[in-house]
Design a protein around this motif. Structure first.
Motif, mmCIF file in Angstrom:
data_model
loop_
_atom_site.group_PDB
_atom_site.id
_atom_site.type_symbol
_atom_site.label_atom_id
_atom_site.label_comp_id
_atom_site.label_asym_id
_atom_site.label_seq_id
_atom_site.Cartn_x
_atom_site.Cartn_y
_atom_site.Cartn_z
ATOM 1 N N MET A 1 -9.580 -9.195 -6.154
ATOM 2 C CA MET A 1 -9.542 -7.747 -6.068
ATOM 3 C C MET A 1 -8.090 -7.308 -5.892
ATOM 4 S SD MET A 1 -11.170 -5.236 -3.192
ATOM 5 C CE MET A 1 -12.781 -4.876 -3.824
ATOM 6 N N PRO A 2 -7.634 -6.311 -6.666
ATOM 7 C CA PRO A 2 -6.251 -5.858 -6.543
ATOM 8 C C PRO A 2 -6.012 -5.174 -5.202
ATOM 9 C CG PRO A 2 -7.431 -4.572 -8.198
ATOM 10 C CD PRO A 2 -8.361 -5.632 -7.713
ATOM 11 N N ALA A 3 -4.777 -5.260 -4.739
ATOM 12 C CA ALA A 3 -4.415 -4.604 -3.483
ATOM 13 C C ALA A 3 -4.546 -3.089 -3.643
ATOM 14 C CB ALA A 3 -2.984 -4.957 -3.103
ATOM 15 N N VAL A 4 -4.925 -2.438 -2.564
ATOM 16 C CA VAL A 4 -5.067 -0.983 -2.582
ATOM 17 C C VAL A 4 -3.675 -0.362 -2.540
ATOM 18 C CG1 VAL A 4 -5.951 1.003 -1.306
ATOM 19 C CG2 VAL A 4 -7.307 -1.083 -1.448
ATOM 20 N N ASP A 5 -3.414 0.520 -3.459
ATOM 21 C CA ASP A 5 -2.136 1.223 -3.518
ATOM 22 C C ASP A 5 -2.024 2.117 -2.277
ATOM 23 O OD1 ASP A 5 -0.345 3.516 -4.162
ATOM 24 O OD2 ASP A 5 -0.151 2.422 -6.060
ATOM 25 N N PRO A 6 -0.881 2.096 -1.581
ATOM 26 C CA PRO A 6 -0.737 2.954 -0.392
ATOM 27 C C PRO A 6 -0.966 4.433 -0.689
ATOM 28 C CG PRO A 6 1.127 1.446 -0.585
ATOM 29 C CD PRO A 6 0.304 1.287 -1.829
ATOM 30 N N SER A 7 -0.631 4.868 -1.895
ATOM 31 C CA SER A 7 -0.870 6.271 -2.252
ATOM 32 C C SER A 7 -2.360 6.570 -2.300
ATOM 33 C CB SER A 7 -0.231 6.605 -3.594
ATOM 34 O OG SER A 7 1.163 6.648 -3.463
ATOM 35 N N SER A 8 -3.167 5.613 -2.730
ATOM 36 C CA SER A 8 -4.620 5.804 -2.753
ATOM 37 C C SER A 8 -5.142 6.006 -1.335
ATOM 38 C CB SER A 8 -5.317 4.602 -3.380
ATOM 39 O OG SER A 8 -4.959 4.466 -4.720
ATOM 40 N N ARG A 9 -4.619 5.208 -0.419
ATOM 41 C CA ARG A 9 -5.040 5.330 0.985
ATOM 42 C C ARG A 9 -4.652 6.705 1.530
ATOM 43 N NH1 ARG A 9 -6.821 1.360 3.886
ATOM 44 N NH2 ARG A 9 -5.858 -0.175 2.524
ATOM 45 N N VAL A 10 -3.466 7.171 1.228
ATOM 46 C CA VAL A 10 -3.028 8.497 1.686
ATOM 47 C C VAL A 10 -3.938 9.575 1.110
ATOM 48 C CG1 VAL A 10 -1.156 10.192 1.543
ATOM 49 C CG2 VAL A 10 -0.636 7.804 2.071
ATOM 50 N N LEU A 11 -4.305 9.445 -0.158
ATOM 51 C CA LEU A 11 -5.184 10.441 -0.783
ATOM 52 C C LEU A 11 -6.543 10.494 -0.093
ATOM 53 C CD1 LEU A 11 -4.293 9.826 -4.517
ATOM 54 C CD2 LEU A 11 -3.823 11.881 -3.184
ATOM 55 N N THR A 12 -7.105 9.346 0.242
ATOM 56 C CA THR A 12 -8.400 9.361 0.919
ATOM 57 C C THR A 12 -8.268 9.933 2.332
ATOM 58 O OG1 THR A 12 -8.160 7.033 1.582
ATOM 59 C CG2 THR A 12 -9.396 7.481 -0.443
ATOM 60 N N GLN A 13 -7.136 9.691 2.990
ATOM 61 C CA GLN A 13 -6.926 10.268 4.319
ATOM 62 C C GLN A 13 -6.817 11.788 4.252
ATOM 63 O OE1 GLN A 13 -3.438 8.117 5.511
ATOM 64 N NE2 GLN A 13 -4.612 6.394 6.325
ATOM 65 N N VAL A 14 -6.137 12.289 3.227
ATOM 66 C CA VAL A 14 -6.033 13.742 3.045
ATOM 67 C C VAL A 14 -7.420 14.337 2.809
ATOM 68 C CG1 VAL A 14 -5.186 15.550 1.487
ATOM 69 C CG2 VAL A 14 -3.643 13.738 2.254
ATOM 70 N N ALA A 15 -8.225 13.652 2.011
ATOM 71 C CA ALA A 15 -9.589 14.140 1.749
ATOM 72 C C ALA A 15 -10.405 14.188 3.030
ATOM 73 C CB ALA A 15 -10.270 13.241 0.713
ATOM 74 N N ARG A 16 -10.280 13.166 3.859
ATOM 75 C CA ARG A 16 -11.020 13.164 5.132
ATOM 76 C C ARG A 16 -10.534 14.276 6.063
ATOM 77 N NH1 ARG A 16 -10.110 7.272 4.930
ATOM 78 N NH2 ARG A 16 -11.982 6.396 4.008
ATOM 79 N N ARG A 17 -9.224 14.453 6.106
ATOM 80 C CA ARG A 17 -8.644 15.423 7.041
ATOM 81 C C ARG A 17 -8.942 16.865 6.635
ATOM 82 N NH1 ARG A 17 -3.988 13.121 7.514
ATOM 83 N NH2 ARG A 17 -2.967 14.143 5.753
#
Length: 103
Positions: A1-17
Protein backbone atom coordinates in the motif's frame (compact mmCIF):
# COMPACT_ATOMS: atom_id res chain seq x y z
CA UNK A 1 0.00 0.00 0.00
CA UNK A 2 1.43 3.42 -0.92
CA UNK A 3 2.27 5.85 1.86
CA UNK A 4 -0.41 8.42 2.62
CA UNK A 5 0.53 11.83 1.26
CA UNK A 6 0.73 14.38 4.12
CA UNK A 7 -1.48 16.72 2.10
CA UNK A 8 -4.19 14.04 2.02
CA UNK A 9 -4.06 13.82 5.80
CA UNK A 10 -4.36 17.61 6.11
CA UNK A 11 -7.37 17.58 3.77
CA UNK A 12 -9.18 14.98 5.86
CA UNK A 13 -8.40 16.95 9.03
CA UNK A 14 -9.87 20.10 7.48
CA UNK A 15 -12.99 18.13 6.53
CA UNK A 16 -13.36 16.86 10.10
CA UNK A 17 -12.77 20.29 11.62
CA UNK A 18 -15.06 22.31 9.35
CA UNK A 19 -17.43 19.77 7.82
CA UNK A 20 -20.30 20.46 10.20
CA UNK A 21 -20.20 24.20 9.56
CA UNK A 22 -19.72 23.93 5.81
CA UNK A 23 -22.04 20.99 5.14
CA UNK A 24 -24.41 21.02 8.12
CA UNK A 25 -27.36 22.23 6.08
CA UNK A 26 -26.77 19.92 3.10
CA UNK A 27 -29.05 16.97 2.51
CA UNK A 28 -26.24 15.00 0.82
CA UNK A 29 -22.93 16.17 2.33
CA UNK A 30 -20.91 13.41 0.67
CA UNK A 31 -22.22 14.46 -2.74
CA UNK A 32 -21.19 18.05 -2.01
CA UNK A 33 -17.66 16.95 -1.09
CA UNK A 34 -17.44 14.77 -4.19
CA UNK A 35 -18.57 17.71 -6.32
CA UNK A 36 -15.57 19.67 -5.05
CA UNK A 37 -13.12 16.78 -5.58
CA UNK A 38 -14.39 15.13 -8.73
CA UNK A 39 -12.28 16.86 -11.36
CA UNK A 40 -8.53 17.16 -11.68
CA UNK A 41 -8.77 20.53 -9.90
CA UNK A 42 -10.70 21.44 -6.76
CA UNK A 43 -14.00 23.14 -7.62
CA UNK A 44 -13.48 26.43 -5.80
CA UNK A 45 -16.68 27.96 -7.14
CA UNK A 46 -18.75 25.16 -5.61
CA UNK A 47 -16.81 25.37 -2.36
CA UNK A 48 -17.28 29.14 -2.12
CA UNK A 49 -21.01 28.70 -2.69
CA UNK A 50 -21.18 26.26 0.22
CA UNK A 51 -19.12 28.64 2.35
CA UNK A 52 -21.37 31.61 1.48
CA UNK A 53 -24.40 29.60 2.55
CA UNK A 54 -22.69 28.62 5.81
CA UNK A 55 -21.64 32.24 6.36
CA UNK A 56 -25.24 33.43 6.06
CA UNK A 57 -26.31 30.85 8.66
CA UNK A 58 -23.32 31.10 11.01
CA UNK A 59 -21.30 34.24 10.27
CA UNK A 60 -18.88 33.94 13.19
CA UNK A 61 -18.37 30.16 13.05
CA UNK A 62 -17.76 30.22 9.31
CA UNK A 63 -14.95 32.81 9.36
CA UNK A 64 -12.09 30.37 10.11
CA UNK A 65 -13.44 27.96 7.49
CA UNK A 66 -12.64 30.14 4.47
CA UNK A 67 -8.82 30.26 4.72
CA UNK A 68 -8.67 26.54 5.52
CA UNK A 69 -10.99 25.78 2.60
CA UNK A 70 -8.83 27.73 0.17
CA UNK A 71 -5.68 26.07 1.49
CA UNK A 72 -7.36 22.67 1.12
CA UNK A 73 -8.17 23.54 -2.49
CA UNK A 74 -4.54 24.39 -3.20
CA UNK A 75 -3.34 21.20 -1.50
CA UNK A 76 -5.77 19.08 -3.49
CA UNK A 77 -4.58 20.63 -6.74
CA UNK A 78 -0.97 19.79 -5.85
CA UNK A 79 -1.74 16.13 -5.12
CA UNK A 80 -0.78 13.50 -7.69
CA UNK A 81 -3.76 12.09 -9.59
CA UNK A 82 -3.54 8.79 -7.68
CA UNK A 83 -3.78 10.58 -4.33
CA UNK A 84 -6.74 12.64 -5.56
CA UNK A 85 -8.44 9.41 -6.60
CA UNK A 86 -7.76 7.85 -3.17
CA UNK A 87 -9.49 10.82 -1.52
CA UNK A 88 -12.53 10.40 -3.76
CA UNK A 89 -12.67 6.70 -2.89
CA UNK A 90 -12.41 7.58 0.80
CA UNK A 91 -15.43 9.88 0.51
CA UNK A 92 -17.40 7.22 -1.40
CA UNK A 93 -16.50 4.57 1.19
CA UNK A 94 -17.49 6.92 4.03
CA UNK A 95 -20.80 7.64 2.29
CA UNK A 96 -21.46 3.89 2.09
CA UNK A 97 -20.71 3.47 5.78
CA UNK A 98 -22.99 6.37 6.71
CA UNK A 99 -25.83 5.01 4.58
CA UNK A 100 -25.48 1.54 6.07
CA UNK A 101 -26.08 2.81 9.60
CA UNK A 102 -29.73 2.43 10.66
CA UNK A 103 -31.43 5.60 11.85
Amino acid sequence: MPAVDPSSRVLTQVARRHGACLLGNCGEPHEEVLAMLWGPRFDRQHALGLWASAHRRQPVDSLPVLPDLLEAADRFDRLPAAAQHRLRRLVIRHRGMACATPV
